[in-house]
Design a protein around this motif. Sequence first.
Motif, PDB file in Angstrom:
ATOM      1  N   ILE A 198       0.611  -1.187  -0.053  1.00  0.00           N
ATOM      2  CA  ILE A 198       0.104  -0.074   0.009  1.00  0.00           C
ATOM      3  C   ILE A 198       0.656   1.230  -0.149  1.00  0.00           C
ATOM      4  N   ALA A 199       1.855   1.266   0.895  1.00  0.00           N
ATOM      5  CA  ALA A 199       2.775   2.480   0.919  1.00  0.00           C
ATOM      6  C   ALA A 199       3.551   2.642  -0.369  1.00  0.00           C
ATOM      7  N   LEU A 200       4.018   1.566  -0.923  1.00  0.00           N
ATOM      8  CA  LEU A 200       4.822   1.731  -2.245  1.00  0.00           C
ATOM      9  C   LEU A 200       4.042   2.017  -3.465  1.00  0.00           C
ATOM     10  N   SER A 201       2.487   1.586  -3.294  1.00  0.00           N
ATOM     11  CA  SER A 201       1.803   1.962  -4.467  1.00  0.00           C
ATOM     12  C   SER A 201       1.563   3.432  -4.493  1.00  0.00           C
ATOM     13  N   ALA A 202       1.679   4.454  -3.190  1.00  0.00           N
ATOM     14  CA  ALA A 202       1.685   5.522  -3.124  1.00  0.00           C
ATOM     15  C   ALA A 202       2.652   6.327  -3.886  1.00  0.00           C
ATOM     16  N   VAL A 203       4.111   5.707  -3.613  1.00  0.00           N
ATOM     17  CA  VAL A 203       5.114   6.452  -4.031  1.00  0.00           C
ATOM     18  C   VAL A 203       5.211   6.072  -5.679  1.00  0.00           C
ATOM     19  N   ARG A 204       4.856   4.765  -5.998  1.00  0.00           N
ATOM     20  CA  ARG A 204       4.459   4.592  -7.420  1.00  0.00           C
ATOM     21  C   ARG A 204       3.561   5.345  -8.311  1.00  0.00           C
ATOM     22  N   GLU A 205       2.627   5.641  -7.659  1.00  0.00           N
ATOM     23  CA  GLU A 205       1.604   6.424  -8.420  1.00  0.00           C
ATOM     24  C   GLU A 205       1.866   7.810  -8.401  1.00  0.00           C
ATOM     25  N   THR A 206       2.819   8.471  -7.459  1.00  0.00           N
ATOM     26  CA  THR A 206       3.095   9.843  -7.502  1.00  0.00           C
ATOM     27  C   THR A 206       4.213   9.950  -8.654  1.00  0.00           C
ATOM     28  N   TYR A 207       4.768   8.870  -9.197  1.00  0.00           N
ATOM     29  CA  TYR A 207       5.819   9.115 -10.202  1.00  0.00           C
ATOM     30  C   TYR A 207       5.023   8.966 -11.230  1.00  0.00           C
ATOM     31  N   GLU A 208       4.068   7.988 -11.530  1.00  0.00           N
ATOM     32  CA  GLU A 208       3.473   7.882 -12.620  1.00  0.00           C
ATOM     33  C   GLU A 208       2.394   8.854 -13.049  1.00  0.00           C
ATOM     34  N   GLU A 209       1.774   9.672 -12.090  1.00  0.00           N
ATOM     35  CA  GLU A 209       0.839  10.745 -12.507  1.00  0.00           C
ATOM     36  C   GLU A 209       1.356  12.032 -12.115  1.00  0.00           C
ATOM     37  N   ALA A 210       2.500  12.244 -11.563  1.00  0.00           N
ATOM     38  CA  ALA A 210       3.025  13.754 -11.149  1.00  0.00           C
ATOM     39  C   ALA A 210       4.591  13.769 -11.427  1.00  0.00           C
ATOM     40  N   GLY A 211       5.265  12.678 -11.950  1.00  0.00           N
ATOM     41  CA  GLY A 211       6.646  12.719 -12.276  1.00  0.00           C
ATOM     42  C   GLY A 211       7.515  12.996 -11.211  1.00  0.00           C
ATOM     43  N   LEU A 212       7.232  12.723  -9.923  1.00  0.00           N
ATOM     44  CA  LEU A 212       8.053  12.910  -8.602  1.00  0.00           C
ATOM     45  C   LEU A 212       8.339  11.515  -8.237  1.00  0.00           C
ATOM     46  N   LEU A 213       9.780  11.348  -8.234  1.00  0.00           N
ATOM     47  CA  LEU A 213      10.329  10.088  -7.393  1.00  0.00           C
ATOM     48  C   LEU A 213      10.776  10.213  -6.124  1.00  0.00           C
ATOM     49  N   ILE A 214      10.089   9.503  -5.116  1.00  0.00           N
ATOM     50  CA  ILE A 214      10.399   9.850  -3.772  1.00  0.00           C
ATOM     51  C   ILE A 214      11.416   8.502  -3.556  1.00  0.00           C
ATOM     52  N   GLY A 215      12.364   9.071  -2.872  1.00  0.00           N
ATOM     53  CA  GLY A 215      13.443   8.087  -2.464  1.00  0.00           C
ATOM     54  C   GLY A 215      14.862   8.996  -2.351  1.00  0.00           C
ATOM     55  N   ARG A 216      15.980   8.392  -2.652  1.00  0.00           N
ATOM     56  CA  ARG A 216      17.283   8.727  -2.644  1.00  0.00           C
ATOM     57  C   ARG A 216      18.003   8.159  -3.929  1.00  0.00           C
ATOM     58  N   GLN A 217      18.882   9.218  -4.276  1.00  0.00           N
ATOM     59  CA  GLN A 217      19.429   8.826  -5.500  1.00  0.00           C
ATOM     60  C   GLN A 217      20.572   7.650  -5.260  1.00  0.00           C
ATOM     61  N   GLY A 218      20.660   6.716  -6.354  1.00  0.00           N
ATOM     62  CA  GLY A 218      21.622   5.528  -6.089  1.00  0.00           C
ATOM     63  C   GLY A 218      21.103   4.456  -7.250  1.00  0.00           C
ATOM     64  N   THR A 219      21.688   3.547  -7.277  1.00  0.00           N
ATOM     65  CA  THR A 219      21.301   2.467  -8.312  1.00  0.00           C
ATOM     66  C   THR A 219      20.266   1.356  -7.782  1.00  0.00           C
ATOM     67  N   PHE A 220      19.401   1.410  -8.526  1.00  0.00           N
ATOM     68  CA  PHE A 220      18.259   0.514  -8.274  1.00  0.00           C
ATOM     69  C   PHE A 220      17.914  -0.400  -9.542  1.00  0.00           C
ATOM     70  N   GLN A 221      17.393  -1.418  -9.210  1.00  0.00           N
ATOM     71  CA  GLN A 221      17.385  -2.394 -10.675  1.00  0.00           C
ATOM     72  C   GLN A 221      15.964  -3.244 -10.242  1.00  0.00           C
ATOM     73  N   THR A 222      15.018  -3.630 -11.164  1.00  0.00           N
ATOM     74  CA  THR A 222      14.032  -4.051 -11.057  1.00  0.00           C
ATOM     75  C   THR A 222      13.460  -4.660 -12.245  1.00  0.00           C
ATOM     76  N   THR A 223      12.602  -6.029 -12.387  1.00  0.00           N
ATOM     77  CA  THR A 223      12.325  -6.340 -13.588  1.00  0.00           C
ATOM     78  C   THR A 223      10.669  -6.046 -13.603  1.00  0.00           C
ATOM     79  N   LYS A 224      10.064  -5.260 -12.563  1.00  0.00           N
ATOM     80  CA  LYS A 224       8.802  -4.598 -12.589  1.00  0.00           C
ATOM     81  C   LYS A 224       8.771  -3.378 -13.627  1.00  0.00           C
ATOM     82  N   ALA A 225       7.764  -3.762 -14.684  1.00  0.00           N
ATOM     83  CA  ALA A 225       7.467  -2.561 -15.788  1.00  0.00           C
ATOM     84  C   ALA A 225       7.229  -1.353 -15.001  1.00  0.00           C
ATOM     85  N   ASP A 226       6.370  -1.154 -13.962  1.00  0.00           N
ATOM     86  CA  ASP A 226       5.997  -0.064 -13.565  1.00  0.00           C
ATOM     87  C   ASP A 226       7.036   0.886 -12.719  1.00  0.00           C
ATOM     88  N   TRP A 227       8.004  -0.020 -12.404  1.00  0.00           N
ATOM     89  CA  TRP A 227       9.138   0.615 -11.523  1.00  0.00           C
ATOM     90  C   TRP A 227      10.189   1.109 -12.333  1.00  0.00           C
TER      91      TRP A 227
END
Length: 246
Positions: A103-132
């Motif tokens: 639930i918490a992560l979906s709020a972070v993801r949706e904020t990126y998808e709808e507003a273009g704002l990425l919450i977190g910290r700059q660093g290396t991130f890898q995932t196989t999930k298309a939405d991320w």
Amino acid sequence: MDGISKTELDRLEARELVKNAAPLRPRDAATLILLDRNGDDVLVLMGRRHMKHAFMPGKFVFPGGRTDPADSRIKVADELHPDEEIKLRAGTGGVSIARARAIALSAVRETYEEAGLLIGRQGTFQTTKADWQGFATHGVEPSLASLRFIARAITPPGRVRRFDTRFLSAWRSDVAVELPDGGPTNELEELVWLPLADAVEADIPAITKSVLGDLRQRLEVDPTLKPGGDVPFYRMFNQRFRRDIL
């Protein structure tokens, strides 16, 4: 809205009603109230929903949407504060640790998808999930530590959509990257930063007005939004819309 009858609430939300609708089970959803300070004012990010949407067309809302169970498996730089995790798991039925995290992560993801704002910290991130993939592309590790649980609301019966929505908040300083052209989905238009007093008077859903009122009161006594604060829970009970505290 605390104590308002179902009939009164139906009148307020007439555009969302569906006649003779089959009973719908509320789906988990999350929304993010992103805050910023401008002098003595606290600003909130809101966007207008496209008129083509079946649910709340044309209304100003916070970024948000349905929870994807797969969100629970996303690696993060920092997990939820323990007090916030406890609050997210509380309430009717309760939820698992994995569900609270999703639930918490979906709020972070949706904020990126709808507003273009990425919450977190700059660093290396890898995932196989298309939405991320946006987080990987822009080098941002998602983070949950700064999120605060502000309110919970279950859409009353008879609406075109029903959600069990958790309203979370974060500060603009928690955003690692702001994309100048907004998010990839373009679900929200007219993204604006509004003072809380102005946001309450905008064309917003009734529940949003109540949540913003709760948030203003909390900020008056807790301007930094410490972990584990009281969380209003809005739901229909015995034909009246009631407000409890988690």
